[in-house]
Design an enzyme around this catalytic site. Sequence first.
Site, mmCIF file in Angstrom:
data_model
loop_
_atom_site.group_PDB
_atom_site.id
_atom_site.type_symbol
_atom_site.label_atom_id
_atom_site.label_comp_id
_atom_site.label_asym_id
_atom_site.label_seq_id
_atom_site.Cartn_x
_atom_site.Cartn_y
_atom_site.Cartn_z
ATOM 1 C CE LYS A 531 36.071 45.450 20.073
ATOM 2 N NZ LYS A 531 35.218 45.689 18.505
ATOM 3 C CG ASP A 642 43.597 43.565 37.399
ATOM 4 O OD1 ASP A 642 44.954 43.861 37.919
ATOM 5 O OD2 ASP A 642 43.419 43.757 36.717
#
Length: 849
Positions: A531, A642
């Site tokens: 997270k 990415d």
Amino acid sequence: MQMGKLATLVLLYAVSFWSMVGTGEAQLKTVLINCGTNSSVDVDGRRWVGDLAANNNLTISPAPVADPAAMSGNTSLGPIYGSARVFSGGLNYTFQQVQGDYFLRLHFCPFALDNHNVNESVFGVAANGLGLLSQYNVSTDIATKNMELQRSGSNISTYLIKEFFLSIGSNELVVEFLPLKGSFGFVNGLELVASEDSLFAGAISKVGGNSANLNVSGRGMETMYRLNVGGSRINPSEDPDLQRTWEVDTGYMTNVDAGSQIRNNSNITYASSNDSSVAPLRVYETARTMSNNQVLEKRFNMSWKVTVDPGFDYLIRLHFCELLFGQPNQRNFRIYVNNRTAADNFDIYARAGGKNRAYHQDYLDAVSSRVNTLWIQLGPDTATGASGTDALLNGLEIYKLSRNGNLAYVGASNPAQNTANNSKARVLLVGIGAGVGSVLILAFVATIVFLLWRRRSRKNGGKNNAPGWRPLFLHGASLNTANAKEAAGTKNQFGSVASTRLERRFTVAEIRAATKNFDENMVIGVGGFGKVYRGEIEDGTLAAIKRAHPQSQQGLAEFETEIEMLSKLRHRHLVSMIGFCEEQNEMILVYEYMANGTLRSHLFGSDLPPLSWRRRLEVCIGAARGLHYLHTGADRGIIHRDVKTTNILLDENFVAKMSDFGLSKTGPALEHTHVSTAVKGSFGYLDPEYFRRQQLTQKSDVYSFGVVLFEVVCARAVINPSLPKDQINLAEWALRWQRERSLETIIDPRLRGQYSPESMKKFGEIAEKCLADEGKCRPTMGEVLWHLEYVLQLHDAWLRANDEGSSSLHVESSEDRQAGGGGGGGGAEERRNPLFTAEGNGESAAGDD
Ligand SMILES: *[C@@H]1O[C@H](CO)[C@@H](O)[C@H](O)[C@H]1NC(C)=O
Ligand SMILES: *[C@@H]1O[C@H](CO)[C@@H](O)[C@H](O)[C@H]1NC(C)=O
Ligand SMILES: *[C@@H]1O[C@H](CO)[C@@H](O)[C@H](O)[C@H]1NC(C)=O
Ligand SMILES: *[C@@H]1O[C@H](CO)[C@@H](O)[C@H](O)[C@H]1NC(C)=O
Ligand SMILES: *[C@@H]1O[C@H](CO)[C@@H](O)[C@H](O)[C@H]1NC(C)=O
Ligand SMILES: *[C@@H]1O[C@H](CO)[C@@H](O)[C@H](O)[C@H]1NC(C)=O
Ligand SMILES: *[C@@H]1O[C@H](CO)[C@@H](O)[C@H](O)[C@H]1NC(C)=O
Ligand SMILES: *[C@@H]1O[C@H](CO)[C@@H](O)[C@H](O)[C@H]1NC(C)=O
Ligand SMILES: *[C@@H]1O[C@H](CO)[C@@H](O)[C@H](O)[C@H]1NC(C)=O
Ligand SMILES: *[C@@H]1O[C@H](CO)[C@@H](O)[C@H](O)[C@H]1NC(C)=O
Ligand SMILES: *[C@@H]1O[C@H](CO)[C@@H](O)[C@H](O)[C@H]1NC(C)=O
Ligand SMILES: *[C@@H]1O[C@H](CO)[C@@H](O)[C@H](O)[C@H]1NC(C)=O
């Protein structure tokens, strides 16, 4: 004796065991022989007649000594496996009244017999001189087959059926068995089923060659596989014409998830009236289509991989029936056989002449003597302008063609043999062994080289680095909070707070304080690694705090890469790291907080006000600068891997910064090691060439950036499964419009009237060039950057011209009003789309196909 024969014959006529065809000469249609017994059994409505039951039309030579009791086997597997004919010398089964094309099936089931160990049985079989099996060991073949079945998760089988397709010209078929000297042979059942002469008479396309009538049936064939794709097993009794077995295809797919099963059994008819025996209609009622077509990158294939005998020609028969679409050009795909294109722009509807029409197509391919696999792949044909790129397959048959009058392949056979065939086979095996060996050695060497390189590059990267994965430990160790605070105040010429500062080492306690003990309300993003929290470090600086999952191994590697990358890189258009924390098994990165979150959140899917065309251009230019620096600035050049709008973050002044280096790779050095890495990246952005060749270059980033450009101008998700089929993938959809020079049709409506048409035209051209199929045709990031700056100039000139006319067109106002700090967060990815997380890898694609 003679009377008995006659009586049996009459009886056989009565039960219509022999079916008669034609009016002139009588021909055998179906003969089922139960070997080693005089009794006949019925199985699934089919009558198997004992080979000792008297009749004129099967002759056994030499005439067997009737001793069925000595040959009793095991009936629990099926009535015909209760007996076998066992022979230690040559044995001929001769059928008369046979002419034309036939399937011959031989049934073998190992049995226990006092004086015979099935494991010692080795024999050969020929039919009218055509070699069918040579040095054949039933136990070996069953073991091999079962290995294949087990690998595919199917139930293993304790018996075996070998099927051959023969053209008989002589009105007589001699099936000759010959055991190896000192060994013995056996057979449990024989089946002879007449086929339509037209079954293999149609045109056949040679893979990579022309279509031709190759008279394959005249050569004699062995059935290797017969699969009902996407459907259930079809038993002989359910295929009454030819009594074939159609197996389930699941076990032969390299990735079962790539093809989803569809079914529709309404009103299917054969496309050609000659085809009624090609396959039962049930084969055409089920199919596989590309299940991932809706969500994934469309360049995945459905693949079937089967084991075959090296060095033979194979006939590949594909069965098709369009079950969904009511018009042509909805489903156009490519067919690959052993990685070569067998057909492109394949449109079932067009070929079969409609929906629900059963159709088949044959291909011929030679398999080299070093290869024992055959790949059949169906994939989208993106080269064509067709709207549909899905693929469909209903059935698959693979036949081995004879070579020099022989169908037999001698593989792993009895080493005690030293016939010419056998020594050839051994040479072959040694050859294959050596091949495998050298591949392994190569892989091993490559791995060592790779590991050494990594070690060295880490050492060099940190100059005075200690070994281990945490180069930051040394960068940051000497820093204390005071240094950090001081650094935080200094803005360099680029204006980025953190860009001149070295990383600071945080304690877990400090991180807990900053994130209110990892309060869920502070979470601003979730990714595969863990997270991301918003936090306020004690000097009041806002930070994005990325906490790695302790368990996630993959996350750990990416975490490590990210630290390595970020510790080396400093640039206004790259997100900077403030510090890190690595204690108590925690791995935490602290970044500068990016007040305006992800670029994506400003494009669609949120309530944020739209960005003006000018701002979008500036953001693209910023991101391009960041990438250009990555590609050229650092020592070796770095590939981001990415690039997507959730990895382009915007600070409080809307300055774009590239983030998330978890997948990044340094360029050429890695390639030289030839270490194949799994394909990684995000669906919708993935470079097709990288996917095809698994070769990583900076041009892969250029491709992804091209997708970003289209996303910026169209303001929609790169993959949106809820849209009509041809619009799902933004790259394809936008490219189609761009090629027609009408990109304006699909741009973000909120831009209407607010952009210079000239700049839009140029912008579309850049994006199109970035999406070139081949990397070498794409521009470099430097060129992209240069062109984007030119686009901005065009637009600015237009703005100035318009300003002179009317100020109502001034478009910056909406952003000037905009409050900072909304929406997303710094260093974070957006919350993941549940559609993608089903893939198990979040939005990231990972495969090693
Ligand atoms: C089958 O063989 C057994 C034993 O040899 C014999 O008793 C029996 O009558 C035979 N049956 C037929 C139908 O020929
Ligand atoms: C068996 O062969 C004989 C001649 O050899 C022939 O007259 C007879 O019709 C054949 N029987 C069947 C059932 O085909
Ligand atoms: C027959 O085959 C079954 C299943 O393979 C096995 O369980 C049984 O023991 C066998 N019987 C004999 C007599 O071999
Ligand atoms: C079987 O048939 C072949 C040719 O058809 C012949 O050469 C061979 O001698 C026969 N074998 C026996 C045992 O009759
Ligand atoms: C035959 O060989 C296999 C594997 O080598 C073994 O599992 C099996 O028990 C053997 N069968 C007999 C009857 O010896
Ligand atoms: C036949 O195959 C079985 C199982 O693989 C093996 O145990 C046996 O040795 C083989 N027999 C011969 C004669 O090669
Ligand atoms: C495998 O065997 C089990 C039990 O005999 C049976 O229920 C199942 O349907 C079989 N599976 C296949 C694919 O044949
Ligand atoms: C096909 O091959 C068979 C066997 O070689 C031969 O008898 C037949 O005439 C051939 N047919 C054609 C149409 O070439
Ligand atoms: C099957 O095909 C028929 C005729 O094309 C069509 O009406 C029906 O909706 C289809 N059924 C399914 C479940 O797709
Ligand atoms: C099936 O075919 C018949 C005759 O061709 C036709 O009347 C009927 O409407 C068809 N049904 C469907 C569902 O297409
Ligand atoms: C069907 O078969 C006949 C004779 O074998 C042939 O003349 C005809 O062209 C075939 N029709 C089709 C559509 O293939
Ligand atoms: C085809 O491609 C697959 C995967 O890329 C590879 O494993 C296989 O060896 C290739 N086959 C041939 C015949 O080149």
